[in-house]
Design an enzyme around this catalytic site. Sequence first.
Site, mmCIF file in Angstrom:
data_model
loop_
_atom_site.group_PDB
_atom_site.id
_atom_site.type_symbol
_atom_site.label_atom_id
_atom_site.label_comp_id
_atom_site.label_asym_id
_atom_site.label_seq_id
_atom_site.Cartn_x
_atom_site.Cartn_y
_atom_site.Cartn_z
ATOM 1 N N LYS A 91 0.880 -1.169 0.000
ATOM 2 C CA LYS A 91 0.000 0.000 0.000
ATOM 3 C C LYS A 91 0.914 1.213 0.000
ATOM 4 O O LYS A 91 1.633 1.472 0.968
ATOM 5 C CB LYS A 91 -0.906 -0.011 1.232
ATOM 6 C CG LYS A 91 -1.851 1.173 1.236
ATOM 7 C CD LYS A 91 -2.593 1.296 2.550
ATOM 8 C CE LYS A 91 -2.981 2.752 2.749
ATOM 9 N NZ LYS A 91 -3.438 3.022 4.115
ATOM 10 N N GLY A 152 -7.690 9.475 9.520
ATOM 11 C CA GLY A 152 -8.000 9.627 10.940
ATOM 12 C C GLY A 152 -9.087 10.639 11.249
ATOM 13 O O GLY A 152 -9.423 10.851 12.407
ATOM 14 N N ALA A 179 -9.187 5.451 4.134
ATOM 15 C CA ALA A 179 -8.977 6.614 5.006
ATOM 16 C C ALA A 179 -10.223 7.482 5.167
ATOM 17 O O ALA A 179 -10.993 7.675 4.231
ATOM 18 C CB ALA A 179 -7.832 7.497 4.531
ATOM 19 N N GLY A 180 -10.395 7.980 6.375
ATOM 20 C CA GLY A 180 -11.448 8.948 6.667
ATOM 21 C C GLY A 180 -12.765 8.351 7.100
ATOM 22 O O GLY A 180 -13.683 9.069 7.468
ATOM 23 N N ASN A 201 -8.876 2.184 9.937
ATOM 24 C CA ASN A 201 -8.094 1.827 11.120
ATOM 25 C C ASN A 201 -8.639 2.500 12.380
ATOM 26 O O ASN A 201 -9.166 1.858 13.275
ATOM 27 C CB ASN A 201 -6.618 2.224 10.891
ATOM 28 C CG ASN A 201 -5.715 1.810 12.041
ATOM 29 O OD1 ASN A 201 -5.784 0.705 12.502
ATOM 30 N ND2 ASN A 201 -4.890 2.699 12.508
ATOM 31 N N THR A 202 -8.537 3.844 12.418
ATOM 32 C CA THR A 202 -8.833 4.569 13.653
ATOM 33 C C THR A 202 -10.241 4.302 14.179
ATOM 34 O O THR A 202 -10.425 4.156 15.391
ATOM 35 C CB THR A 202 -8.658 6.088 13.421
ATOM 36 O OG1 THR A 202 -7.409 6.283 12.756
ATOM 37 C CG2 THR A 202 -8.649 6.850 14.724
#
Lengths: 252, 311
Positions: A91, A152, A179-180, A201-202
């Site tokens: 990635k 994040g 992301a996001g 992830n977050t």
Amino acid sequence: MFYGIDLQSRLMLGTAQYPSPQVLRDAIAASGAEVITVSLRREGAGGDAFRDILKQSGCRILPNTAGCHTVQEAVTTAQMARELFGTSWIKLEVIGHADTLQPDPFALVEAARILAADGFEVFPYTTEDLIVGEKLIEAGCQVLMPWGAPIGSGQGLRHREALKTMRAHFPDIPLVVDAGIGAPSQAMAAMEMGFDAVLLNTAVAKALDPVAMARAFGQAVAAGRAAHDAGLMPRRDMAVASTPIFGMADLA
Amino acid sequence: MISVLGAGVAGLCAATALSEVGFEVEVIAPDGAPPPASLLAGGMLAPFCEGESAPDLIVERGQAAIAWWAEHVANVELRGTLVIAPPRDGAELDRFARATRSHAWVRPDDLEPDLSGRFARGLFFASEAHMDPVAAMANLRRRLEARGVRFHGGAPKGRIVDCRGLAARDRLQDLRAVRGEMLEVNAPEVTLTRPVRLIHPRFPCYIVPRGQGRYMIGATMVETARSGPVTARAVMELLSAAYTVHPGFAEAELIATGAGLRPSFPDNIPVLRRDGERIHVNGMYRHGFLMAPVIAGELVRMMTKETANAH
């Protein structure tokens, strides 16, 4: 198909910021994810113990170049990742801006070209820009990973219309919203729009109960994909009654 | 006779607790052994703040540590913990509040006038405490020596309680290192009287007053066993966090840096583990000062019971 690999689960999980490797392991299992992404930039060669735990998860590992700001850093990190994990998947993140973590599209295309020529199977973290997408494909990428929102931030699909356009423009390229994503509903929306997977992830790692949140995301992604496959009804401006309004019994 | 291996916080607490209930104890600390990671700790006794990422068990059991330390060493300060965030990370402060308990919303400058004008709100954990870990460990050692406990680097003569931290990896396959980096500064322009935590995206960042204008700033969390000196990135991130808390830190003197490896099990929970006749006390992770007295209590109960059964 992601470089010839078919996946049952369309959720990909990041592995940073969990309360412990045990919670991470449980979250992966609860989510049903088959692909996990892992960073190397900080941990370096001394991070074997954590990497071994990730390998034991049984998931396919997608190493990332998170934290890299130049072509050279990203290429070196990718080469190290290939050695440590024995995979040609990478990635590719080349960050252009330390504050917004927005990808640098120019360095990204250049790094993607170098890595693809070196035999890597590149998953580039990019914006929803169509021209950048075309350049990445021309450089050798067979997957694109447009952002939903800054890393994040949990803002979800910030440019929904642009993402729709991107989906329509690249009908045969696997597209992963990366992301996001902050909530399962946002992941589900991306899947309903026809994206091939989401990576996050977050939203899971920093949930008060990461394992329960991982399960929720797994279900949302599966539901979104099933809805897309089933064919969503088109949106209409007016109500369409499902029963005729003529001929109703007049009981007065 | 019980031979405690290791003179870090786990070994000192175990030796103290065992000696106090009447066991004959020696502490084995070979000359060439690496310095204990606990010497670099923040020395915060903050069970409720740790609850942000630690399981409830740490929060529940860790509370007992404050009274234990107050009974055993002279320098425990019961001034609570103040948690703050830059205005744009206000949502993260709300998350911290949801993830923890025993706190109250405060105006930070009501508690620490030096923060005036920069932080509109903060979370105050009134029942938490802190101390200087180096002084506390020296204190415990003196107490042990005064009780006749011998510290030496020779062969153990008794039953082994293994508190060697990461060095016990030879027997504990699932023990791993989590690197932490910290700084110490002399900042006479700054007056903070209690630990201040700044919400940080990657690691729990805290500033602990050590008296006379000195502050400890910690600590990074990196999944690696690399033991070399502090990285430039760590110094930049820690100092920039400190500067966010108080611009006076820009003029501080950087007087020490440290990097240590926290011994950690996969669930990041410290435990007592049997290994044949040997008993391990390990996996302190970032909870050494909080959990070492608690595990030492558990150790005493276990060994007292065994001794009773043997008679």
